[in-house]
Design a protein around this motif. Structure first.
Motif, PDB file in Angstrom:
ATOM      1  N   VAL A 172     -17.530  79.022  12.133  1.00 17.79           N
ATOM      2  CA  VAL A 172     -18.649  78.437  12.865  1.00 17.79           C
ATOM      3  C   VAL A 172     -19.816  78.160  11.924  1.00 17.79           C
ATOM      4  N   LEU A 173     -20.159  79.127  11.090  1.00 15.93           N
ATOM      5  CA  LEU A 173     -21.281  78.940  10.175  1.00 15.93           C
ATOM      6  C   LEU A 173     -20.995  77.862   9.145  1.00 15.93           C
ATOM      7  N   THR A 174     -19.762  77.819   8.639  1.00 24.33           N
ATOM      8  CA  THR A 174     -19.408  76.780   7.671  1.00 24.33           C
ATOM      9  C   THR A 174     -19.628  75.397   8.263  1.00 24.33           C
ATOM     10  N   GLU A 175     -19.114  75.190   9.472  1.00 19.51           N
ATOM     11  CA  GLU A 175     -19.223  73.885  10.112  1.00 19.51           C
ATOM     12  C   GLU A 175     -20.684  73.536  10.436  1.00 19.51           C
ATOM     13  N   THR A 176     -21.423  74.485  10.968  1.00 24.19           N
ATOM     14  CA  THR A 176     -22.783  74.202  11.403  1.00 24.19           C
ATOM     15  C   THR A 176     -23.713  73.966  10.220  1.00 24.19           C
ATOM     16  N   LEU A 177     -23.626  74.799   9.190  1.00 25.71           N
ATOM     17  CA  LEU A 177     -24.496  74.616   8.031  1.00 25.71           C
ATOM     18  C   LEU A 177     -24.196  73.314   7.304  1.00 25.71           C
ATOM     19  N   THR A 178     -22.919  72.958   7.228  1.00 23.04           N
ATOM     20  CA  THR A 178     -22.551  71.679   6.604  1.00 23.04           C
ATOM     21  C   THR A 178     -23.146  70.524   7.394  1.00 23.04           C
ATOM     22  N   ARG A 179     -23.033  70.595   8.712  1.00 25.02           N
ATOM     23  CA  ARG A 179     -23.588  69.535   9.575  1.00 25.02           C
ATOM     24  C   ARG A 179     -25.104  69.462   9.457  1.00 25.02           C
ATOM     25  N   ALA A 180     -25.731  70.619   9.184  1.00 24.00           N
ATOM     26  CA  ALA A 180     -27.187  70.664   9.065  1.00 24.00           C
ATOM     27  C   ALA A 180     -27.690  70.139   7.723  1.00 24.00           C
ATOM     28  N   GLY A 181     -26.767  69.821   6.814  1.00 21.69           N
ATOM     29  CA  GLY A 181     -27.171  69.247   5.542  1.00 21.69           C
ATOM     30  C   GLY A 181     -27.211  70.206   4.383  1.00 21.69           C
ATOM     31  N   VAL A 182     -26.730  71.442   4.581  1.00 23.41           N
ATOM     32  CA  VAL A 182     -26.688  72.410   3.486  1.00 23.41           C
ATOM     33  C   VAL A 182     -25.518  72.039   2.577  1.00 23.41           C
ATOM     34  N   THR A 183     -25.824  71.760   1.318  1.00 25.64           N
ATOM     35  CA  THR A 183     -24.800  71.332   0.376  1.00 25.64           C
ATOM     36  C   THR A 183     -24.425  72.480  -0.567  1.00 25.64           C
ATOM     37  N   GLY A 184     -23.284  72.330  -1.251  1.00 29.30           N
ATOM     38  CA  GLY A 184     -22.863  73.317  -2.233  1.00 29.30           C
ATOM     39  C   GLY A 184     -22.480  74.651  -1.631  1.00 29.30           C
ATOM     40  N   LEU A 185     -22.064  74.673  -0.360  1.00 29.45           N
ATOM     41  CA  LEU A 185     -21.695  75.925   0.276  1.00 29.45           C
ATOM     42  C   LEU A 185     -20.471  76.536  -0.387  1.00 29.45           C
ATOM     43  N   VAL A 186     -20.489  77.851  -0.557  1.00 33.19           N
ATOM     44  CA  VAL A 186     -19.333  78.595  -1.063  1.00 33.19           C
ATOM     45  C   VAL A 186     -18.920  79.561   0.049  1.00 33.19           C
ATOM     46  N   PRO A 187     -18.045  79.125   0.963  1.00 32.25           N
ATOM     47  CA  PRO A 187     -17.663  80.006   2.071  1.00 32.25           C
ATOM     48  C   PRO A 187     -17.113  81.329   1.551  1.00 32.25           C
ATOM     49  N   PRO A 188     -17.482  82.445   2.182  1.00 31.01           N
ATOM     50  CA  PRO A 188     -17.086  83.755   1.670  1.00 31.01           C
ATOM     51  C   PRO A 188     -15.592  83.990   1.753  1.00 31.01           C
ATOM     52  N   ASP A 189     -15.055  84.673   0.733  1.00 28.07           N
ATOM     53  CA  ASP A 189     -13.650  85.089   0.725  1.00 28.07           C
ATOM     54  C   ASP A 189     -13.457  86.373   1.511  1.00 28.07           C
ATOM     55  N   GLY A 190     -14.538  87.147   1.685  1.00 28.24           N
ATOM     56  CA  GLY A 190     -14.459  88.428   2.371  1.00 28.24           C
ATOM     57  C   GLY A 190     -15.849  88.892   2.758  1.00 28.24           C
ATOM     58  N   ALA A 191     -15.953  90.152   3.209  1.00 25.38           N
ATOM     59  CA  ALA A 191     -17.190  90.713   3.767  1.00 25.38           C
ATOM     60  C   ALA A 191     -17.602  89.887   4.982  1.00 25.38           C
ATOM     61  N   PHE A 192     -18.854  89.990   5.412  1.00 26.08           N
ATOM     62  CA  PHE A 192     -19.294  89.194   6.564  1.00 26.08           C
ATOM     63  C   PHE A 192     -20.676  88.623   6.307  1.00 26.08           C
ATOM     64  N   TYR A 193     -20.797  87.932   5.147  1.00 27.45           N
ATOM     65  CA  TYR A 193     -22.063  87.332   4.749  1.00 27.45           C
ATOM     66  C   TYR A 193     -21.856  85.880   4.325  1.00 27.45           C
ATOM     67  N   PHE A 194     -22.878  85.081   4.612  1.00 29.87           N
ATOM     68  CA  PHE A 194     -22.925  83.706   4.120  1.00 29.87           C
ATOM     69  C   PHE A 194     -24.175  83.576   3.271  1.00 29.87           C
ATOM     70  N   TYR A 195     -24.018  83.121   2.040  1.00 30.98           N
ATOM     71  CA  TYR A 195     -25.149  82.929   1.135  1.00 30.98           C
ATOM     72  C   TYR A 195     -25.367  81.427   1.012  1.00 30.98           C
ATOM     73  N   ALA A 196     -26.523  80.972   1.453  1.00 33.85           N
ATOM     74  CA  ALA A 196     -26.758  79.526   1.540  1.00 33.85           C
ATOM     75  C   ALA A 196     -27.987  79.134   0.736  1.00 33.85           C
ATOM     76  N   ASP A 197     -27.886  78.009   0.031  1.00 33.62           N
ATOM     77  CA  ASP A 197     -28.992  77.457  -0.748  1.00 33.62           C
ATOM     78  C   ASP A 197     -29.737  76.454   0.125  1.00 33.62           C
ATOM     79  N   LEU A 198     -31.007  76.763   0.407  1.00 34.63           N
ATOM     80  CA  LEU A 198     -31.834  75.883   1.237  1.00 34.63           C
ATOM     81  C   LEU A 198     -32.923  75.226   0.406  1.00 34.63           C
ATOM     82  N   GLY A 199     -32.592  74.928  -0.843  1.00 32.37           N
ATOM     83  CA  GLY A 199     -33.576  74.328  -1.730  1.00 32.37           C
ATOM     84  C   GLY A 199     -34.145  73.031  -1.196  1.00 32.37           C
ATOM     85  N   PHE A 200     -33.406  72.324  -0.358  1.00 29.58           N
ATOM     86  CA  PHE A 200     -33.901  71.072   0.222  1.00 29.58           C
ATOM     87  C   PHE A 200     -34.943  71.317   1.311  1.00 29.58           C
ATOM     88  N   ALA A 201     -35.027  72.587   1.778  1.00 22.38           N
ATOM     89  CA  ALA A 201     -35.907  72.890   2.902  1.00 22.38           C
ATOM     90  C   ALA A 201     -37.052  73.821   2.552  1.00 22.38           C
TER      91      ALA A 201
END
Length: 382
Positions: free
Chosen positions: A294-323
């Motif tokens: 869900v987060l992968t799809e939504t953040l991508t749609r929101a314009g967050v680029t360069g996402l590295v979806p997590p391989d494990g754990a339960f965290y998403f680290y997102a670069d919001l440099g555009f915002a």
């Protein structure tokens, strides 16, 4: 009156955000918690039953400083079952959470002024605990193309020797997992440079692809930290463990005797059966995987680029440099405007975290989905 310089560590910003979120909730406003990495489910039913039986039949006195023989043997059995690693239970140290293990391990291995290398972004308590103990955290700037993990090439940029190398796989805040070959290469570097290899494996069991490799599979002399808080959903039970090589058994025991006496006895009684609850626990991991998508799809749609979806754990680290160029302010405004609590990247990477955030998704998929929608709308409005 004097205050120790050791107390001058930076705050854990995730906990600061939690405090503000709780104040908002106490005022009657809705809060969606994506700031703290804590499973939303409680301990497995068999663990609770075992603890209830212990309450009714056991006086719950101190255990031995290194933990009960039964639990240490069961942890050693876990390494045989999950990793095909034969482990003498004498090498298992039961600790007050994995955090207690870090205190014991750092004190047993290093002297004031020693340097420990790690990749940034990283769990902030590593840096802050090392500082409080008079040690130096040497944070090397990992790259998104390396999934924010340590590499031998990055280690070759060290200008001065280090005495320790601290790895985390799956990592907090990125969820990145080191492959077996990557972990082996880092273990080789540590051996060749006579550096202690430390591996934080607290998120083992929460993987969205291949099983994470334990450092003990590639280096029998590695020091491994793990615990019952994340995969086993026992955060408040405050129980962890570490695996040490034979030369550290007695030093760690002496420190444990004096610092902690022993880990909580009731938690140890319950934890013995935690390894037999995988059906219940793996259902949680499937829920985390759905939230990850869900987060992968939504953040991508929101314009967050360069996402590295997590391989494990339960965290998403997102670069919001555009915002934003001020992640602390951005997270505060997000909470005020939407009720979504997120952690500023400054917690994990003081050098570059001004434009990143961490989103924790151990809650229900419905809660994560609603939070993701609110973040998307907030980004579009701002």
């Amino acid at each position: 009156m004097k205050i120790s310089a050791r107390a001058g560590v930076a705050p854990f910003l995730a906990m600061d955000v939690l405090a503000r979120a709780n104040a908002r909730a106490a005022a009657g406003d809705q809060v969606l918690h994506l700031e703290v990495g804590q499973p939303s489910t409680g301990a497995p039913s068999k663990v609770i039953a075992a603890a209830q039986a212990a309450l009714a039949s056991d006086k719950l006195g101190y255990t031995e400083a290194l933990g009960t023989k039964m639990l240490r043997a069961r942890i050693a059995q876990h390494y045989r079952e999950q990793y095909s690693v034969e482990l003498d239970p004498k090498r298992v140290v039961v600790t007050t959470g994995s955090s207690g293990g870090f205190v014991l391990g750092f004190l047993a291995m290093f002297d004031p002024g020693d340097r420990i290398a790690m990749a940034a972004p990283a769990y902030p308590a590593y840096r802050n605990l090392l500082m409080a103990l008079g040690l130096e955290a040497v944070e090397l700037q990992a790259r998104a193309e390396d999934r924010w993990q340590m590499t031998p090439a990055l280690l070759e940029t060290l200008e001065r020797p280090v005495q320790g190398l601290l790895l985390a796989s799956p990592a907090n805040p990125t969820g990145a997992v080191l492959t077996k070959s990557e972990l082996a290469a880092l273990a080789d570097w540590a051996r060749n440079n006579r550096v202690r290899l430390l591996s934080d494996e607290i998120y083992h069991g929460i993987e969205f692809g291949p099983r994470a490799t334990s450092a003990l599979e590639v280096d029998d002399g590695a020091i491994v930290f793990n615990g019952f808080s994340k995969y086993f959903c026992m955060t408040g039970w405050r129980l962890g463990w570490m695996v040490v090589p034979p030369d550290l058994e007695r030093p760690v025991e002496r420190l444990a005797q004096n610092l902690h006496i022993a880990a909580p006895t009731l938690a140890q009684q319950g934890a013995v059966v935690a390894f037999d609850c995988r059906d219940e626990l793996d259902a949680n991991v499937r829920r985390y995987a759905a939230s990850r998508n869900v987060l992968t799809e939504t953040l991508t749609r929101a314009g967050v680029t360069g996402l590295v979806p997590p391989d494990g754990a339960f965290y998403f680290y997102a670069d919001l440099g555009f915002a934003t160029n001020d992640s602390i302010d951005w997270c505060a405004r997000l909470l005020d405007a939407t009720g979504v609590a997120a952690t500023p990247g400054m917690d994990f990477d003081p050098a570059r975290g001004n434009h990143t955030i961490r989103l924790a998704f151990p809650g229900s998929t419905e809660e994560v989905t609603e939070a993701a929608k609110r973040i998307e709308n907030f980004l579009q409005r701002n």
